[in-house]
Each structure stands twice: as structure tokens, then as C-alpha cells.
Write an enzyme that holds these catalytic residues in place. Structure first.
Site, PDB file in Angstrom:
ATOM      1  N   ALA A   1     -10.226  -4.762  13.139  1.00 53.11           N
ATOM      2  CA  ALA A   1      -9.089  -5.227  12.344  1.00 53.11           C
ATOM      3  C   ALA A   1      -7.774  -4.731  12.923  1.00 53.11           C
ATOM      4  O   ALA A   1      -6.794  -5.489  13.026  1.00 53.11           O
ATOM      5  CB  ALA A   1      -9.242  -4.759  10.896  1.00 53.11           C
ATOM      6  N   LYS A   2      -7.735  -3.474  13.320  1.00 52.91           N
ATOM      7  CA  LYS A   2      -6.491  -2.896  13.820  1.00 52.91           C
ATOM      8  C   LYS A   2      -6.100  -3.469  15.180  1.00 52.91           C
ATOM      9  O   LYS A   2      -4.900  -3.646  15.464  1.00 52.91           O
ATOM     10  CB  LYS A   2      -6.614  -1.373  13.896  1.00 52.91           C
ATOM     11  CG  LYS A   2      -6.660  -0.691  12.528  1.00 52.91           C
ATOM     12  CD  LYS A   2      -5.438  -1.023  11.667  1.00 52.91           C
ATOM     13  CE  LYS A   2      -5.319  -0.140  10.442  1.00 52.91           C
ATOM     14  NZ  LYS A   2      -4.146  -0.480   9.604  1.00 52.91           N
TER      15      LYS A   2
ATOM     16  N   VAL B   1      -3.437  -7.858  -1.744  1.00 52.00           N
ATOM     17  CA  VAL B   1      -2.849  -8.557  -0.593  1.00 52.00           C
ATOM     18  C   VAL B   1      -3.826  -9.512   0.074  1.00 52.00           C
ATOM     19  O   VAL B   1      -3.425 -10.321   0.922  1.00 52.00           O
ATOM     20  CB  VAL B   1      -2.285  -7.561   0.448  1.00 52.00           C
ATOM     21  CG1 VAL B   1      -1.136  -6.757  -0.147  1.00 52.00           C
ATOM     22  CG2 VAL B   1      -3.378  -6.649   1.005  1.00 52.00           C
TER      23      VAL B   1
ATOM     24  N   ARG C   1       1.338   5.795  -2.149  1.00 51.11           N
ATOM     25  CA  ARG C   1       1.076   7.144  -1.649  1.00 51.11           C
ATOM     26  C   ARG C   1       1.049   7.103  -0.112  1.00 51.11           C
ATOM     27  O   ARG C   1       1.205   6.061   0.500  1.00 51.11           O
ATOM     28  CB  ARG C   1      -0.267   7.660  -2.180  1.00 51.11           C
ATOM     29  CG  ARG C   1      -1.435   6.788  -1.780  1.00 51.11           C
ATOM     30  CD  ARG C   1      -2.729   7.162  -2.481  1.00 51.11           C
ATOM     31  NE  ARG C   1      -2.635   6.918  -3.906  1.00 51.11           N
ATOM     32  CZ  ARG C   1      -2.808   5.716  -4.462  1.00 51.11           C
ATOM     33  NH1 ARG C   1      -3.035   4.647  -3.714  1.00 51.11           N
ATOM     34  NH2 ARG C   1      -2.696   5.565  -5.763  1.00 51.11           N
TER      35      ARG C   1
ATOM     36  N   TYR D   1     -12.945  -1.368  11.101  1.00 50.12           N
ATOM     37  CA  TYR D   1     -11.551  -0.900  11.097  1.00 50.12           C
ATOM     38  C   TYR D   1     -10.912  -1.084  12.478  1.00 50.12           C
ATOM     39  O   TYR D   1      -9.768  -1.563  12.588  1.00 50.12           O
ATOM     40  CB  TYR D   1     -11.543   0.564  10.686  1.00 50.12           C
ATOM     41  CG  TYR D   1     -10.184   1.170  10.432  1.00 50.12           C
ATOM     42  CD1 TYR D   1      -9.490   0.914   9.246  1.00 50.12           C
ATOM     43  CD2 TYR D   1      -9.605   2.042  11.357  1.00 50.12           C
ATOM     44  CE1 TYR D   1      -8.259   1.498   8.993  1.00 50.12           C
ATOM     45  CE2 TYR D   1      -8.371   2.627  11.115  1.00 50.12           C
ATOM     46  CZ  TYR D   1      -7.703   2.354   9.939  1.00 50.12           C
ATOM     47  OH  TYR D   1      -6.476   2.938   9.689  1.00 50.12           O
TER      48      TYR D   1
ATOM     49  N   GLY E   1       0.809  -1.210   0.000  1.00 50.72           N
ATOM     50  CA  GLY E   1       0.000   0.000   0.000  1.00 50.72           C
ATOM     51  C   GLY E   1       0.843   1.260   0.000  1.00 50.72           C
ATOM     52  O   GLY E   1       0.516   2.249   0.656  1.00 50.72           O
ATOM     53  N   ALA E   2       1.934   1.236  -0.759  1.00 53.83           N
ATOM     54  CA  ALA E   2       2.948   2.295  -0.649  1.00 53.83           C
ATOM     55  C   ALA E   2       3.020   3.228  -1.851  1.00 53.83           C
ATOM     56  O   ALA E   2       3.990   3.946  -2.014  1.00 53.83           O
ATOM     57  CB  ALA E   2       4.318   1.666  -0.403  1.00 53.83           C
TER      58      ALA E   2
END
Length: 255
Positions: A158-159, A65, A16, A155, A13-14
Site C-alpha cells: 500500500a505504501k 476514508v 492523534r 502495508y 487520521g489526525a
């Protein structure tokens, strides 16, 4: 001499935001860098912008991913094109925010797939290399939202799951020379947080100002703040640190 001369780092996810900030820092410190993103064109464009040291290389790779075949192929390509793998940062993420009664099953599954399943699949692919060479660094990206945040049941879950995943991998992989840690960013000024401002009907500058006022250091974070923490955790200076989650949030979670 850079800290990461001769090392190969992968950041998901890189193309940006935080991921690109981390990729830039690793490149500045001598690493060859693979940028993995769902959008291969964006990944390639971002990789071409990295400030590479002499002899270092970069590559942009398109991959979902949340799909095992994509992650396995991406890791194989990194090893083939960059000559190895030493650092993995699982940064890819999405938001599908809504209150529980409005949240759809798809909203839940998409967030869990990219975050938890994505971390799992990338780590599984990388660990086969790390264990064999008795060396590796995995950095997972959690969030201060792991502590709970209105409208982010998916979210937040998940985190926080990523933090448990991090501790477990640290236990399993530590005997093989692999350190596994997580970073939990607070408010970081990126396109993703700008989109949150729009969703809330707030001006971006106003949203950032309110976020800055909510932490003790009275400023918002920048991708470079996360990159600095990642560079330390990926270095050999942090070889006695594993299973930890480092909150990089201007003190927001202790205020």
C-alpha cells in the site's frame, strides 16, 4: 503573519499521532484546520485542542476514508464550515501485520482500503475544488516500509502504491496549480509504533532505543519532524516541487 494565514487544511487520521502533530503545526502557522478521523468524538476533541491563530477555526469530522459518501460529505462540510480548502494531507492509516502465510484476505483488504482507497477518495473529492480555484496542495503519507518489511506485505504494498499514486496525480494536476508530494516517515514515536512494540513482545523504551540505533542520527523521530516536512511541502515555498517522496527517517534508508 503565518505561512498559512487564510488557508484551510484537512488532515485525515489526525486525532492523534503524526496527524495531530501536523494539524498542530498548521494551526500554529495560521491555518484553519479540519481533523478527519473515524472516531468523530476523538476528532472533535483533538480539533478543540489546536492552537488556533486569531480568526482561524477548527472542526473535527467523523468519516471512513474508504467510503466515497463519507469523503465527499467530509470535504463538503469543510468548505461549508471553514470557508474553503487549500491543503489536503492524506494521513489516515492502519496496520494489520502478519507473515504472508498467516495474513488473511480481510487483513489485506482493510489496509488497502484505508491507505490506497482512502488516499484516492479524499484526493478525488479535494481535486474538484483545487482544479476550479487553480490552487491546491496534496501531501500523501507513505512509509519507509514501502521498501519492504517483514510481516507487512499488505502495508508495504500500500505504501509503495501511494508513491506511484503521488507521481501520477502530480502529472495530472500540475497544470491546474496543484502540487502533489508524499512523505515517507521512518520510525516515529506514536501510539501505533508502541502497539508494534507490544506485538513483538518488547518494552516500548527498548523498542525505541533499538530503532534509534538503526539510523545515522541515533534518535527516533517525533510527530513534529513530519509536521516540519509537511509544513514546507504545503507552503508556496515548495511550489516548484511535485511528484516527490521525501523520506524523513533519520537516514535509515541510506545507512
Amino acid at each position: 503573519m503565518g505561512r498559512f494565514d487564510g488557508r484551510v487544511a484537512v488532515i485525515t487520521g489526525a486525532a492523534r499521532g503524526i496527524g495531530f502533530g501536523v494539524a498542530t503545526r498548521f494551526a500554529e502557522e495560521g491555518a484553519s484546520v479540519a481533523i478527519i478521523d473515524l472516531d468523530e468524538a476523538a476528532a472533535a476533541e483533538a480539533a478543540a485542542k489546536l492552537p488556533l491563530a486569531e480568526g482561524a477555526k477548527s472542526v473535527g469530522i467523523g468519516a471512513n476514508v474508504a467510503k466515497a459518501e463519507d469523503t465527499e460529505a467530509a470535504v463538503a462540510r469543510v468548505v461549508e464550515e471553514l470557508g474553503g480548502l487549500h491543503i489536503l494531507m492524506n494521513n489516515a492509516g492502519i496496520t494489520r501485520d502478519n507473515l504472508l502465510f498467516k495474513m488473511t484476505e480481510e487483513d489485506w483488504d482493510l489496509v488497502m482500503g484505508v491507505h490506497l482507497k482512502g488516499h484516492f477518495l479524499m484526493s478525488k473529492a479535494a481535486q474538484a475544488i483545487f482544479v476550479k480555484q487553480k490552487y491546491g496542495k496534496i501531501i500523501n503519507v507513505s512509509s519507509t516500509s514501502a521498501e519492504g518489511n517483514r510481516g507487512q506485505a499488505n502495508y508495504s504494498a500500500a505504501k509503495m502504491g501511494i508513491q506511484g499514486f503521488t507521481k501520477t496525480l502530480a502529472i495530472e494536476l500540475g497544470p491546474y496549480g496543484v502540487n502533489v508530494n508524499a512523505i515517507a516517515p521512518g520510525f516515529i514515536a506514536t501510539e501505533m509504533t508502541d502497539q508494534t512494540a507490544a506485538r513483538l513482545g518488547l518494552d516500548v523504551d527498548e523498542f525505541r532505543k533499538l530503532s534509534a540505533e538503526a539510523n545515522p542520527v541515533r534518535r527516533v523521530g517525533e510527530p513534529a519532524d513530519i509536521a516540519a516536512a509537511a509544513a514546507f511541502l504545503a507552503s508556496d515555498e515548495a511550489s516548484y516541487i511535485t511528484g516527490q517522496t521525501l523520506y524523513v527517517d533519520g537516514g535509515a534508508t541510506v545507512a
